[in-house]
Design an enzyme around this catalytic site. Structure first.
Site, PDB file in Angstrom:
ATOM      1  N   ILE A 246       0.734  -1.317  -0.192  1.00 57.78           N
ATOM      2  CA  ILE A 246       0.044  -0.010  -0.018  1.00 57.78           C
ATOM      3  C   ILE A 246       0.795   1.360   0.040  1.00 57.78           C
ATOM      4  O   ILE A 246       0.675   2.116  -0.747  1.00 57.78           O
ATOM      5  CB  ILE A 246      -1.002   0.075   1.230  1.00 57.78           C
ATOM      6  CG1 ILE A 246      -1.858  -1.276   1.359  1.00 57.78           C
ATOM      7  CG2 ILE A 246      -1.928   1.303   1.226  1.00 57.78           C
ATOM      8  CD1 ILE A 246      -2.647  -1.211   2.455  1.00 57.78           C
ATOM      9  N   TYR A 247       1.990   1.120   0.867  1.00 60.03           N
ATOM     10  CA  TYR A 247       2.691   2.344   0.848  1.00 60.03           C
ATOM     11  C   TYR A 247       3.541   2.516  -0.118  1.00 60.03           C
ATOM     12  O   TYR A 247       3.493   3.752  -0.796  1.00 60.03           O
ATOM     13  CB  TYR A 247       3.655   2.378   2.050  1.00 60.03           C
ATOM     14  CG  TYR A 247       4.692   3.301   2.335  1.00 60.03           C
ATOM     15  CD1 TYR A 247       4.249   4.618   2.824  1.00 60.03           C
ATOM     16  CD2 TYR A 247       6.158   3.067   2.012  1.00 60.03           C
ATOM     17  CE1 TYR A 247       5.073   5.549   3.113  1.00 60.03           C
ATOM     18  CE2 TYR A 247       7.140   4.214   1.981  1.00 60.03           C
ATOM     19  CZ  TYR A 247       6.610   5.395   2.648  1.00 60.03           C
ATOM     20  OH  TYR A 247       7.385   6.439   2.873  1.00 60.03           O
ATOM     21  N   SER A 248       4.021   1.603  -0.809  1.00 54.87           N
ATOM     22  CA  SER A 248       4.911   1.502  -2.030  1.00 54.87           C
ATOM     23  C   SER A 248       3.682   2.113  -3.196  1.00 54.87           C
ATOM     24  O   SER A 248       4.360   3.105  -3.856  1.00 54.87           O
ATOM     25  CB  SER A 248       5.190   0.183  -2.465  1.00 54.87           C
ATOM     26  OG  SER A 248       6.251  -0.223  -1.537  1.00 54.87           O
TER      27      SER A 248
ATOM     28  N   SER B  80       1.485   4.014  -3.287  1.00 57.65           N
ATOM     29  CA  SER B  80       0.919   5.494  -2.640  1.00 57.65           C
ATOM     30  C   SER B  80       2.136   6.257  -3.103  1.00 57.65           C
ATOM     31  O   SER B  80       2.009   7.461  -3.712  1.00 57.65           O
ATOM     32  CB  SER B  80       0.353   5.607  -1.329  1.00 57.65           C
ATOM     33  OG  SER B  80       1.760   5.630  -0.542  1.00 57.65           O
ATOM     34  N   LYS B  81       3.321   5.832  -2.871  1.00 56.45           N
ATOM     35  CA  LYS B  81       4.695   6.706  -3.017  1.00 56.45           C
ATOM     36  C   LYS B  81       4.814   6.887  -4.771  1.00 56.45           C
ATOM     37  O   LYS B  81       5.272   7.767  -5.280  1.00 56.45           O
ATOM     38  CB  LYS B  81       5.569   6.270  -2.540  1.00 56.45           C
ATOM     39  CG  LYS B  81       5.535   6.352  -0.877  1.00 56.45           C
ATOM     40  CD  LYS B  81       5.158   8.129  -0.514  1.00 56.45           C
ATOM     41  CE  LYS B  81       5.361   8.234   0.753  1.00 56.45           C
ATOM     42  NZ  LYS B  81       4.952   9.847   1.116  1.00 56.45           N
TER      43      LYS B  81
END
Length: 224
Positions: A130-132, A134-135
């Site tokens: 998810i973080y990956s 989003s970035k």
């Protein structure tokens, strides 16, 4: 005197950036959801943010540091709400501030936008899908905005840090943190002041022919 707005300014990279920009004689307004900052507002609350941005006034330098890591779990275990929560902050938060402050920069013919992405957005870190993602979205929207604004005097760039010693990483699972640190050829994590130095340059007149770009600050992790 130029005015900078730093989101996520209460701690970590945001706080270090605010301190560094003040050293350059820039008037800095810090914004965060809580803490010792100038503006306390939830960037995901559109109505509250619109009201807050009206009170902030013109901004010459916009630094989007606010972000959350989300759960450190395998992709197949993630839930839709996990994705929504992270994207609301990490992506739509960036969009909200750019929509609020970039038009004024264009009108005045000068502006700098620095969006915090991550090496995760380029490499994809395991158990941080998810973080990956989003970035990666922050990288893409910055590239797009850079092209849209290329003739306006407003430059929009992103930075992609590897692991940096910040409070956010205090909550990262130890095995995940060990893995992503092991990928850094310098064999150490970065320091917040090192990142702030790059942001200060990207916020200045010293950068003039670079927009829609992604600047790695990764201890050599990025090889492309």
């Amino acid at each position: 005197m130029r005015t900078a707005l730093v989101t996520g300014g209460a701690r970590g990279l945001g706080a270090a950036t605010a301190e560094r920009l003040r050293a350059d004689g820039i008037r800095v307004i810090t914004l965060d959801i809580a803490g010792d900052v100038d503006v306390v507002v939830d960037i995901t609350d559109e109505k509250a943010f619109v009201e807050a941005s009206a009170g902030i006034g013109p901004v010459d330098i916009l630094v989007n540091s606010a972000g959350i890591p989300g759960p450190g779990i395998p992709l197949v275990e993630t839930k839709a709400d996990d994705w929504r929560n992270v994207f609301e902050v990490n992506v739509l938060g960036v969009v909200a501030t750019m929509r609020a402050f970039v038009p004024g920069m264009v009108e005045r013919g000068w502006g700098r936008v620095v969006n915090f992405a991550s090496m995760a957005g380029k490499d994809g870190n395991p158990n941080l899908s998810i973080y990956s993602a989003s970035k990666a979205a922050v990288i893409a929207l910055t590239k797009s905005a850079g092209k849209e604004l290329a003739t306006t005097g407003v430059l929009a760039n992103a930075i992609a840090p590897a692991v940096i010693a910040t409070p956010m990483n205090d909550n990262t699972a130890p095995d995940v943190l060990a893995h992503i640190t092991s990928l850094i050829p310098m064999k150490r994590v970065g320091r917040a002041e090192e990142v702030a130095e790059l942001v200060a340059w990207l916020s200045s007149d010293k950068v003039s022919f670079s927009t829609g770009a992604v600047y790695d600050i990764s201890g050599g992790r990025a090889t492309y």
